[in-house]
Design an enzyme around this catalytic site. Sequence first.
Site, PDB file in Angstrom:
ATOM      1  N   GLU A   1      19.015  72.208  89.450  1.00 61.85           N
ATOM      2  CA  GLU A   1      17.417  72.840  90.232  1.00 61.85           C
ATOM      3  C   GLU A   1      17.749  73.904  90.845  1.00 61.85           C
ATOM      4  O   GLU A   1      18.764  74.141  91.635  1.00 61.85           O
ATOM      5  CB  GLU A   1      16.884  71.644  91.002  1.00 61.85           C
ATOM      6  CG  GLU A   1      15.333  71.929  91.485  1.00 61.85           C
ATOM      7  CD  GLU A   1      14.589  70.733  91.739  1.00 61.85           C
ATOM      8  OE1 GLU A   1      13.331  70.562  91.768  1.00 61.85           O
ATOM      9  OE2 GLU A   1      15.282  69.694  92.149  1.00 61.85           O
TER      10      GLU A   1
ATOM     11  N   ASP B   1       7.948  74.980  95.013  1.00 57.72           N
ATOM     12  CA  ASP B   1       9.318  75.459  95.744  1.00 57.72           C
ATOM     13  C   ASP B   1      10.340  75.430  94.874  1.00 57.72           C
ATOM     14  O   ASP B   1      11.239  76.167  94.861  1.00 57.72           O
ATOM     15  CB  ASP B   1       9.498  74.431  96.808  1.00 57.72           C
ATOM     16  CG  ASP B   1       9.566  73.073  96.349  1.00 57.72           C
ATOM     17  OD1 ASP B   1       8.780  72.547  95.852  1.00 57.72           O
ATOM     18  OD2 ASP B   1      10.680  72.483  96.414  1.00 57.72           O
TER      19      ASP B   1
ATOM     20  N   ASP C   1       9.319  71.162  90.591  1.00 54.21           N
ATOM     21  CA  ASP C   1       8.116  70.555  90.617  1.00 54.21           C
ATOM     22  C   ASP C   1       7.017  71.204  91.050  1.00 54.21           C
ATOM     23  O   ASP C   1       6.866  72.323  90.890  1.00 54.21           O
ATOM     24  CB  ASP C   1       8.437  69.305  91.759  1.00 54.21           C
ATOM     25  CG  ASP C   1       9.052  69.796  92.875  1.00 54.21           C
ATOM     26  OD1 ASP C   1       8.565  70.889  93.190  1.00 54.21           O
ATOM     27  OD2 ASP C   1       9.441  68.849  93.797  1.00 54.21           O
TER      28      ASP C   1
ATOM     29  N   TYR D   1      11.448  67.490 102.415  1.00 52.68           N
ATOM     30  CA  TYR D   1      11.610  68.523 103.427  1.00 52.68           C
ATOM     31  C   TYR D   1      11.398  68.175 105.016  1.00 52.68           C
ATOM     32  O   TYR D   1      10.736  68.385 105.697  1.00 52.68           O
ATOM     33  CB  TYR D   1      10.859  69.560 103.091  1.00 52.68           C
ATOM     34  CG  TYR D   1      11.192  70.403 101.874  1.00 52.68           C
ATOM     35  CD1 TYR D   1      12.400  71.288 101.837  1.00 52.68           C
ATOM     36  CD2 TYR D   1      10.401  70.206 100.780  1.00 52.68           C
ATOM     37  CE1 TYR D   1      12.652  71.757 100.613  1.00 52.68           C
ATOM     38  CE2 TYR D   1      10.665  70.837  99.603  1.00 52.68           C
ATOM     39  CZ  TYR D   1      11.827  71.762  99.635  1.00 52.68           C
ATOM     40  OH  TYR D   1      12.018  72.220  98.229  1.00 52.68           O
TER      41      TYR D   1
END
Length: 511
Positions: free
Chosen positions: A480, A79, A82, A231
């Site tokens: 990120e 995603d 990571d 999430y």
Amino acid sequence: MGEQSKLSLRHCCLILFSVLTISSTTAFDYGDALMKSLLYFESQRSGRLPYNQRVTWRDHSGLTDGLEQGVDLVGGYYDAGDHVKFGLPMAFTVTMLSWSVIEYRDQIADAGELEHALEAIKWGTDYFIKAHTSPNVLWAEVGDGDTDHYCWQRPEDMTTSRQAYKIDEKNPGSDLAGETAAAMAAASIVFKKTNPHYSHLLLHHAQELFEFGDKYRGKYDGSIGVVKSYYASVSGFMDELLWAALWLHEATDKEDYYLKYVINKAHCFGGIGWAISEFSWDVKYAGVQVLASMLLEKAKHEHEGHVLKQYRSKAEYYLCSCLNKNNATSDNVERTPGGLLYIRQWNNMQYVSTATFLLTVYSDFLRNSNQHLRCPTGTIDPEEILSFAKSQVDYMLGSNPMNMSYLVGYGSKYPIRVHHRGASIVSYRENKGFIGCTQGYDYWYSRVEPNPNVLVGALVGGPDCGDNFMDQRDNYMQTEACTYNTAPLVGVFARLLQLEENLEVELVASY
């Protein structure tokens, strides 16, 4: 030709040249941005990479995913920076890529990027087919955030847990099932003409997943605790079930069952109750409302039309809030001094890209149906909506107080210390020497030098509420990037490229 005519022609050419020159220095290369945005998805691939892989600093990874559980879960997308494969944001990414192609297929094709867009979608849907192992079982996640975040490694060196987690009848996850159904239904529309067999397969999976999610209701983070810190499904599952039903309505050639579901559940599922000012991997209501309101013109009976009007009212609230056209300040989305929509400090760009997409799509819908947007402060024409969407994209690409492109690899100045494990460590293809779990932190994470690999096409979290941005690897709130940041931009870049080309044609014609 007389001397006077030659002078006039030369004068016109000079004016045209200067207009085009000025245009090219102030305009952005949306074609280049489109190409780079699709390249990004190749950086995020998990699994065995194909022969035509263009991002050459990546290699195969996660080749035993699902092995412990006796299921093949190789493939799909990481995603962000990571290496966990989180089902909910991955599915939303694929839904938005598919919607981009559904709306702007011709424009993407004209830019020569349709094949890459289809590949990006199929990389996700191939994985979803594998993950949906039986009608009421969907594998939701591979890896877990806690052990993953303890290590800083290239995906090719992964030593972290690859535990896989699923939802089923006893452990429901209607939000995950609904979003995955939406992704597969939208993708089935994309592939309908070019790959009808695959399209039919996707639709079959989408229908099964929707039925599963609707019959066994519950939030997926209630069944899979490890996802809560990363999430969590704050909005619940009702928005995803409405969202899936709308995409299935489109994918099944307007089958009444799915539209009736959207109409009958409109009130109790919050579809016409929630006035929302964000659209994201978690909160789908604005997307639901925009999609539903575009069906209003084709309403078959009075009750249907009445409910769709209420959906439209909420869609217009969202759009007007982005445009700063609602009466109360609290009803409008905040903006930075430089004009960027600002929802929250953590990865704010995700909300800008989704808003920009909905504004772009709705402006085209209004133009094609000869309508205007009705806001409390007055009516807005489609051109003004598209112009605002363009201003947000231009901010992302460099028209901002930092003179920084937040799309990595685009322009002359962009983030060079992106918070991304693979990009921040020497490429596996260059150096196959194993890099251990904490070795990456010791040697690569804290380096002040730029990342050795450029994460081209990644849209980072972006600046704070004052337009400030710190390009540091440990500043993950800003540096990120995530797949669902870039996915909505694919369609928007293609639309803005068409807009620019049409403008140049008009300029040439006028001279």
